[in-house]
Design a protein around this motif. Structure first.
Motif, short mmCIF file in Angstrom:
data_model
loop_
_atom_site.label_atom_id
_atom_site.label_comp_id
_atom_site.label_asym_id
_atom_site.label_seq_id
_atom_site.Cartn_x
_atom_site.Cartn_y
_atom_site.Cartn_z
N UNK A 147 0.72 -1.28 0.09
CA UNK A 147 -0.31 0.10 0.04
C UNK A 147 0.94 1.49 -0.10
N UNK A 148 1.83 1.34 0.59
CA UNK A 148 3.01 2.40 0.60
C UNK A 148 3.40 2.43 -0.55
N UNK A 149 3.66 1.78 -1.77
CA UNK A 149 4.12 1.70 -3.26
C UNK A 149 2.86 2.10 -3.53
N UNK A 150 1.45 2.08 -3.21
CA UNK A 150 0.36 2.21 -4.29
C UNK A 150 0.23 4.19 -3.86
N UNK A 151 0.51 4.30 -2.51
CA UNK A 151 0.32 5.57 -2.28
C UNK A 151 0.61 6.64 -2.81
N UNK A 156 -1.14 6.12 -10.99
CA UNK A 156 -1.81 4.92 -11.22
C UNK A 156 -3.19 5.18 -10.33
N UNK A 157 -2.48 4.40 -9.09
CA UNK A 157 -3.28 3.85 -8.24
C UNK A 157 -4.46 5.68 -6.88
N UNK A 201 -5.20 15.20 5.21
CA UNK A 201 -4.50 14.49 5.65
C UNK A 201 -4.84 12.93 5.69
N UNK A 202 -4.96 12.33 4.06
CA UNK A 202 -5.52 11.76 3.61
C UNK A 202 -4.67 11.47 2.44
N UNK A 203 -4.88 10.16 1.45
CA UNK A 203 -4.88 9.30 0.37
C UNK A 203 -5.72 8.59 0.06
N UNK A 204 -6.51 8.59 -0.59
CA UNK A 204 -7.64 7.98 -1.54
C UNK A 204 -6.86 7.42 -2.83
N UNK A 205 -6.96 5.59 -2.41
CA UNK A 205 -6.83 4.94 -3.84
C UNK A 205 -7.38 3.69 -3.98
N UNK A 206 -7.05 3.61 -5.60
CA UNK A 206 -8.50 2.15 -5.71
C UNK A 206 -7.43 0.89 -5.59
N UNK A 207 -8.68 0.12 -4.96
CA UNK A 207 -8.13 -1.65 -4.53
C UNK A 207 -7.01 -1.98 -5.27
N UNK A 208 -6.53 -2.80 -5.61
CA UNK A 208 -5.15 -3.49 -6.36
C UNK A 208 -6.49 -4.57 -6.76
N UNK A 209 -7.41 -4.76 -6.17
CA UNK A 209 -8.20 -6.23 -6.39
C UNK A 209 -9.16 -5.77 -6.05
N UNK A 228 -9.42 2.57 -0.93
CA UNK A 228 -9.06 2.92 0.24
C UNK A 228 -8.17 3.55 1.31
N UNK A 229 -8.45 3.78 1.62
CA UNK A 229 -8.53 5.56 2.60
C UNK A 229 -7.62 5.60 3.35
N UNK A 230 -6.19 5.59 3.73
CA UNK A 230 -5.21 5.62 4.58
C UNK A 230 -4.85 7.35 4.77
N UNK A 231 -4.22 7.19 5.81
CA UNK A 231 -4.01 8.47 6.36
C UNK A 231 -2.32 8.63 5.91
N UNK A 232 -2.05 10.53 5.50
CA UNK A 232 -0.23 10.67 4.83
C UNK A 232 -0.17 10.00 5.89
N UNK A 233 -0.27 10.56 6.93
CA UNK A 233 0.83 10.13 8.48
C UNK A 233 1.39 8.48 8.49
N UNK A 234 2.44 8.11 9.20
CA UNK A 234 3.14 6.63 8.80
C UNK A 234 1.92 6.34 10.54
N UNK A 235 0.30 6.29 9.85
CA UNK A 235 0.18 4.82 10.62
C UNK A 235 -0.43 3.90 10.37
#
Length: 193
Positions: free
Chosen positions: A25-29, A33-34, A41-49, A57-64
């Motif tokens: 997920x860290x790569x996808x962020x 393309x993702x 405070x967030x990044x939204x990516x497409x689930x790869x599968x 997927x919604x992820x925090x930009x901070x390392x949590x």
DNA sequence: GTTCTAGAAC
DNA sequence: GTTCTAGAAC
């Protein structure tokens, strides 16, 4: 030395050490393309599968690393996750659910936003199904409430996790109990308009 | 998390 | 004989 082990040795010498799959997920962020959108405070990516027609997927930009690292200082962050959910729901007519896996496989806290159809070629196994349709899927609102009430999120026991993953198949939209995954996937098509 | 595949289930 | 699931992956 056998032919097989020799080939593996050459491969390992020529390739850089592979990153563990759980860091994907860290790569996808970082992959344009993702990434679908970013907020403060967030990044939204497409689930790869994707396991449904819509699956982000919604992820925090901070390392949590996971929801189990959250404390009361993260309530504002989690509320921003809710804002993102609202925004994405407003972009589609498909009904969406937002929530976290109680026992995630991938590193970096991530909230699933997934449509209820569950129609996707990537949905293949009983574990896939039960991850999203049993108590293993912790709805966003419940996680926010627990964080506000307790100041942290309580882990699920390995025993309960194991039992949830082996739950008999049950349609998420009606009382149908399919015999196996192919039957479930066929059945899910009948719920479409 | 996915891929691969042995052997269980049918 | 074919379909389907479940466990290993160094």
């Amino acid at each position: 030395m056998s032919k097989r082990s020799a080939a593996i040795t050459v491969t390992n010498l020529n390739s850089k050490k592979a990153k563990h799959w759980s860091l994907g997920l860290l790569e996808s962020m970082k992959d344009p393309e993702s990434v679908v959108k970013r907020t403060k405070q967030t990044v939204v990516i497409k689930d790869k599968y994707p396991k449904a027609k819509i699956h982000y997927l919604v992820l925090p930009q901070d390392d949590i690393n996971s929801i189990y690292k959250l404390d009361k200082s993260h309530i504002k962050l989690l509320e921003e996750f809710g804002d993102v959910f609202k925004d994405i729901q407003n972009e589609t007519d498909l009904p969406l659910r937002a929530g976290f896996h109680a026992v995630p496989s991938m590193q970096r806290m991530h909230m699933h936003i997934i449509s209820t159809d569950m129609v996707s070629p990537c949905l293949k196994t009983k574990v896939h199904w039960n991850s999203f349709t049993t108590k293993h899927f912790r709805p966003y609102a419940d996680v926010l409430e627990e964080l506000k009430e307790k100041g942290c999120i309580e882990k699920m026991s390995p025993e309960l996790h194991k039992s949830l993953m082996s739950t008999e198949l049950q349609c998420n939209q009606c009382s149908y109990k399919p015999k196996n995954m192919p039957q479930l996937k066929e059945h899910l098509l009948t719920h479409q308009k």
